[in-house]
Design a protein around this motif. Structure first.
Motif, PDB file in Angstrom:
ATOM      1  N   VAL A 582      50.056  49.920  48.451  1.00 36.99           N
ATOM      2  CA  VAL A 582      50.448  51.099  47.664  1.00 36.99           C
ATOM      3  C   VAL A 582      50.892  50.617  46.294  1.00 36.99           C
ATOM      4  N   PRO A 583      50.849  51.513  45.321  1.00 38.85           N
ATOM      5  CA  PRO A 583      51.393  51.155  44.025  1.00 38.85           C
ATOM      6  C   PRO A 583      52.872  50.832  44.188  1.00 38.85           C
ATOM      7  N   PRO A 584      53.473  49.910  43.535  1.00 40.32           N
ATOM      8  CA  PRO A 584      52.811  49.068  42.532  1.00 40.32           C
ATOM      9  C   PRO A 584      52.442  47.691  43.068  1.00 40.32           C
ATOM     10  N   ASP A 585      52.016  47.592  44.352  1.00 35.37           N
ATOM     11  CA  ASP A 585      51.625  46.285  44.894  1.00 35.37           C
ATOM     12  C   ASP A 585      50.585  45.613  44.021  1.00 35.37           C
ATOM     13  N   THR A 586      50.647  44.285  43.987  1.00 36.65           N
ATOM     14  CA  THR A 586      49.577  43.524  43.371  1.00 36.65           C
ATOM     15  C   THR A 586      48.440  43.467  44.382  1.00 36.65           C
ATOM     16  N   ARG A 593      30.382  44.795  53.296  1.00 35.40           N
ATOM     17  CA  ARG A 593      29.071  45.248  53.709  1.00 35.40           C
ATOM     18  C   ARG A 593      28.873  46.706  53.320  1.00 35.40           C
ATOM     19  N   GLY A 594      27.719  47.001  52.802  1.00 39.84           N
ATOM     20  CA  GLY A 594      27.468  48.381  52.408  1.00 39.84           C
ATOM     21  C   GLY A 594      27.844  48.670  50.968  1.00 39.84           C
ATOM     22  N   GLY A 595      28.468  47.693  50.314  1.00 42.11           N
ATOM     23  CA  GLY A 595      28.742  47.870  48.894  1.00 42.11           C
ATOM     24  C   GLY A 595      30.087  48.482  48.571  1.00 42.11           C
ATOM     25  N   ALA A 596      30.872  48.865  49.576  1.00 41.88           N
ATOM     26  CA  ALA A 596      32.182  49.433  49.303  1.00 41.88           C
ATOM     27  C   ALA A 596      33.156  48.330  48.909  1.00 41.88           C
ATOM     28  N   VAL A 597      34.219  48.733  48.217  1.00 40.87           N
ATOM     29  CA  VAL A 597      35.267  47.780  47.845  1.00 40.87           C
ATOM     30  C   VAL A 597      36.499  48.050  48.706  1.00 40.87           C
ATOM     31  N   THR A 598      36.977  46.992  49.378  1.00 43.62           N
ATOM     32  CA  THR A 598      38.190  47.131  50.175  1.00 43.62           C
ATOM     33  C   THR A 598      39.348  46.521  49.404  1.00 43.62           C
ATOM     34  N   VAL A 599      40.442  47.266  49.327  1.00 42.47           N
ATOM     35  CA  VAL A 599      41.585  46.831  48.539  1.00 42.47           C
ATOM     36  C   VAL A 599      42.700  46.325  49.457  1.00 42.47           C
ATOM     37  N   HIS A 600      43.148  45.085  49.212  1.00 42.09           N
ATOM     38  CA  HIS A 600      44.245  44.491  49.989  1.00 42.09           C
ATOM     39  C   HIS A 600      45.397  44.131  49.058  1.00 42.09           C
ATOM     40  N   ARG A 601      46.596  44.040  49.664  1.00 39.05           N
ATOM     41  CA  ARG A 601      47.683  43.402  48.924  1.00 39.05           C
ATOM     42  C   ARG A 601      47.352  41.918  48.825  1.00 39.05           C
ATOM     43  N   VAL A 602      47.737  41.272  47.695  1.00 39.68           N
ATOM     44  CA  VAL A 602      47.320  39.872  47.516  1.00 39.68           C
ATOM     45  C   VAL A 602      47.942  38.958  48.568  1.00 39.68           C
ATOM     46  N   GLN A 603      49.072  39.377  49.152  1.00 39.55           N
ATOM     47  CA  GLN A 603      49.695  38.534  50.185  1.00 39.55           C
ATOM     48  C   GLN A 603      48.951  38.609  51.515  1.00 39.55           C
ATOM     49  N   CYS A 604      48.052  39.551  51.648  1.00 37.86           N
ATOM     50  CA  CYS A 604      47.417  39.788  52.950  1.00 37.86           C
ATOM     51  C   CYS A 604      46.544  38.596  53.343  1.00 37.86           C
ATOM     52  N   ALA A 605      46.602  38.259  54.624  1.00 40.87           N
ATOM     53  CA  ALA A 605      45.832  37.123  55.129  1.00 40.87           C
ATOM     54  C   ALA A 605      44.337  37.326  54.907  1.00 40.87           C
ATOM     55  N   ALA A 606      43.927  38.570  54.866  1.00 37.78           N
ATOM     56  CA  ALA A 606      42.498  38.839  54.679  1.00 37.78           C
ATOM     57  C   ALA A 606      42.010  38.345  53.324  1.00 37.78           C
TER      58      ALA A 606
END
Ligand code: MN
Length: 703
Positions: A582-586, A593-606
């Motif tokens: 959520v805002p204001p997370d970095t 796959r499929g061209g979508a963009v997935t948004v993670h917090r930068v700390q996320c293991a992913a």
């Protein structure tokens, strides 16, 4: 009717040759016309009972001295003439079957309408008699009951005929419980005469009897039918154990049974105390002997039976109990008071046991004559369910559930409508009937509405999930928490008899059941609703709608207004479920796959994983005015009202709860996980602060 008609469900199989069918049809029509007129006209036809029903009439009069036997005579004459020429597989004339079924019901004290319908119960299914004719001659009630027990045709329903017939029969039972009375007696007679069938067919019928009819007999309190059905099923499905049990009982009989002597000493004790009572010896039925011997090892002395003490007044039951506990050595653990707390099937009795001189334990049942009638015949003994109610027993007024429409039946009638196909109905029915006890819980809508709590009956082992669906139907999809007896409870918590349950429902429609709710659901109503919801929402409740293939704007989880902007025009954007940024997370975005963009917090293991496999992050920034969706975990001590206080504090901060999980408390600590939506991300610190300030909460953090 086909030349060789078979009754697919039960032992009522009969055969006709083509020639006799034709003859029978012609004759039946003539007979019907003649007999119909005779029945309407002559007082002679009405007054003279056919010899064949003399025994039946006697049994009926024993319970109902003023009964109108004329209508029984007319029903018999129509049944006999229309079944004439049909044979049971045993070679007997078919009419012996409806006669035997009706006699069973008469002996249990059924009223005249039940007996009339019982005499006619196979006419519409197996002869030229029509429902219209039954209605014209015997009225709507008899017609409804006969229709209720008439099987659906295999020709029309194929393999679904049996489940669909039971469904139809149960729905009819919901309107008139006498339908099931007849079905149970019908099955008992068919089971008694099952020996003429092929072994596979015997076993199949015995199985359905065990899974469906016996539990129904138990629930409707028809103990006399239930025990005999149990022994008949036992003999077919477990012939060796049956034989062993038979030998045990035979040996005991030869040794001499100590119960008659014990009964005599009980009589003497009650005589001295001035309590008028009958004392009987009741042998256990085979299945009961088998069960008890499996539980206790070898049966001793008086354990092959029980003493039954019958008295006139309720209060005398306790008088008898007091005398027995004074004059013999009671086994206190065996004492149960089913008078103060009747079983759900109306059964009432005191149970106790005392040690006989040789140390063996003698069990005793104590009840009034009226309780005994109900214990043996259950709903069959209730008489006409539509007759004006008798003056209420002042002690029990308002407490008892309508015996003709018990809780399990109402539930069944509700969920059967939702069962998508006969297989689901059939397996759900068997599962529901396999549960042998019931609890009553009081379910309120929310934290402050305990006064509006409604009593709901559920099978033993039912959980808050079951209570939610029983109370709210599909709206229970939005259940986010529950309190049981004022304490926060996991939705999977099992409910005990008398519990008070308060359910918290999400205010918006976006939440839904978690897949593990299925594990917690014991009632078909809940299982079917959850399964249907999960099927319609394969991605689960917390996954965003497919994002539109357009602007750079983020579509957040079902929320209005976008909040994340990525540097890839035309790419759909998703907020990752693993870290719910959520805002204001970095944040960092990755093309998946499929061209979508997935948004993670930068700390996320992913993010690390993506980098390791060589994915390049896409730049993401937040739009200024954005909704905010976040998952928070609160750790707390369990205390009454905590869940209500916590969710109230959250809503005061403007957060709407999208989903919530409350884990079962361990060592008085409860872990709550909430996914909430805030109008503005800047509100998050205040929200977390407010949650921490709720007494009992000792930590709040982001997932
Ligand atoms: Mn029948």
């Amino acid at each position: 009717m086909s030349a060789e008609a078979t009754n697919p469900d039960a032992g009522a199989e009969f055969r006709l040759t083509a020639a006799t069918t034709t003859r029978r049809r012609a004759r039946t029509r003539i007979d019907l016309r003649r007999l119909g007129r005779a029945a309407l006209l002559g007082p002679t036809a009405r007054d003279r009972l056919p010899d064949a029903i003399a025994h039946l009439a006697e049994a009926h009069r024993a319970h109902h001295p003023d009964a109108d036997l004329g209508v029984l005579a007319r029903a018999y004459v129509l049944a006999e003439s229309s079944h004439r020429g049909q044979m049971r597989k045993s070679g007997e004339p078919y009419i012996t079957h409806p006669l035997a079924v009706t006699l069973i019901l008469a002996q249990l004290g059924a009223e005249t309408t039940t007996l009339t319908a019982s005499l006619l119960h196979d006419t519409v299914e197996d002869t030229d008699v029509t429902l219209d004719q039954v209605r014209a001659e015997f009225g709507d009630e008899v017609c409804f009951i006969v229709d209720g027990v008439t099987k659906l045709e295999k020709v029309d329903y194929g393999a679904a005929a049996e489940p669909e017939t039971f469904r139809k029969m149960l729905v009819a039972t919901g309107n008139d419980v006498r339908v099931m009375s007849i079905k149970l007696a019908d099955r008992l007679h068919n089971m008694r005469t099952l020996g003429v069938m092929r072994p596979e067919k015997q076993a199949r019928i015995a199985n359905v009897t065990r899974d469906v009819l016996i539990p129904l007999a138990e629930r409707l309190g028809v103990q006399a039918l239930k025990t005999e059905l149990e022994d008949l099923v036992f003999a077919i499905l477990h012939p060796e154990e049956y034989e062993h049990t038979r030998a045990l009982i035979a040996a005991r009989t030869a040794d001499g049974d100590p119960l008659p002597a014990l009964a005599e000493s009980v009589r003497a004790v009650l005589r001295d105390a001035g309590i008028a009572a009958e004392v009987h010896v009741r042998p256990r039925h085979f299945v009961s002997v088998h069960r008890v011997s499996r539980k206790r090892g070898e049966l001793r002395g008086p354990e092959f039976g029980r003493l039954l003490v019958l008295v006139t007044e309720d209060a005398d039951c306790y008088g008898v109990l007091g005398e027995l506990h004074t004059c013999f050595t009671p086994v206190v653990s065996e004492f149960k008071d089913f008078i103060a707390a009747p079983k759900f099937n109306l059964y009432q009795s005191l149970h106790t046991a005392f040690a006989a001189p040789d140390g063996a334990v003698a069990e005793v049942l104590i009840r009034t004559h009226q309780m005994h009638r109900v214990a043996e015949a259950g709903v069959i003994a209730l008489g006409n369910p539509y007759a004006p109610a008798e003056p209420a027993d002042p002690g029990a007024a308002g407490e008892r559930i309508d015996p003709t429409r018990p809780g399990w039946l109402s539930r069944l009638l509700d969920w059967q409508q939702a069962a998508p196909d006969p297989d689901t109905f059939w397996s759900s029915l068997r599962a529901e009937l396999a549960q042998d006890r019931e609890v009553t819980v009081f379910v309120a809508d929310g934290p402050d509405s305990a006064d509006d709590a409604r009593a709901i009956s559920l099978p033993a082992g039912a959980t808050c999930v079951d209570a939610a669906y029983a109370r709210h139907g599909e709206a229970a999809h939005g259940c986010i928490g529950a309190r049981v007896n004022g304490r926060i409870a996991a939705l999977g918590s099992r409910l005990a008899d008398g519990d008070t349950v308060q359910l918290l429902l999400a205010q918006d429609a976006s939440s839904g059941p978690a897949a593990d709710w299925l594990k917690h659901a014991r009632t078909p109503a809940a299982r079917i609703a959850i399964a249907r919801w999960l099927q319609a929402h394969p991605d689960g409740p917390h996954v965003p709608d497919p994002a539109p293939r357009a602007p750079l704007q983020m579509t957040s989880l079902k929320a209005a207004g976008g909040n994340a902007v990525v540097d890839l025009p035309d790419a759909p954007v998703r907020l990752a479920g693993c870290c719910t940024p959520v805002p204001p997370d970095t944040v960092a975005g990755f093309v998946v796959r499929g061209g979508a963009v997935t948004v993670h917090r930068v700390q996320c293991a992913a993010v690390d994983r993506m980098r390791e496999v060589g994915r390049t992050p896409v730049a993401v920034h937040w739009r200024a005015t954005a909704d905010c969706m976040v998952t928070l975990v609160a750790e707390s001590f369990g205390r009454p009202h905590l869940l209500a206080d916590l969710t109230e504090a959250m809503s005061r901060q403007g957060a709407s709860i999208i989903s919530a999980t409350v884990e079962p408390p361990t060592e008085q600590r409860v872990r709550h996980t909430y996914t909430v939506q805030l109008p503005d991300a800047t509100g998050l610190p205040a929200l977390m602060r407010a949650m921490r300030e709720v007494p009992g909460v000792y930590d709040v953090g982001r997932v």
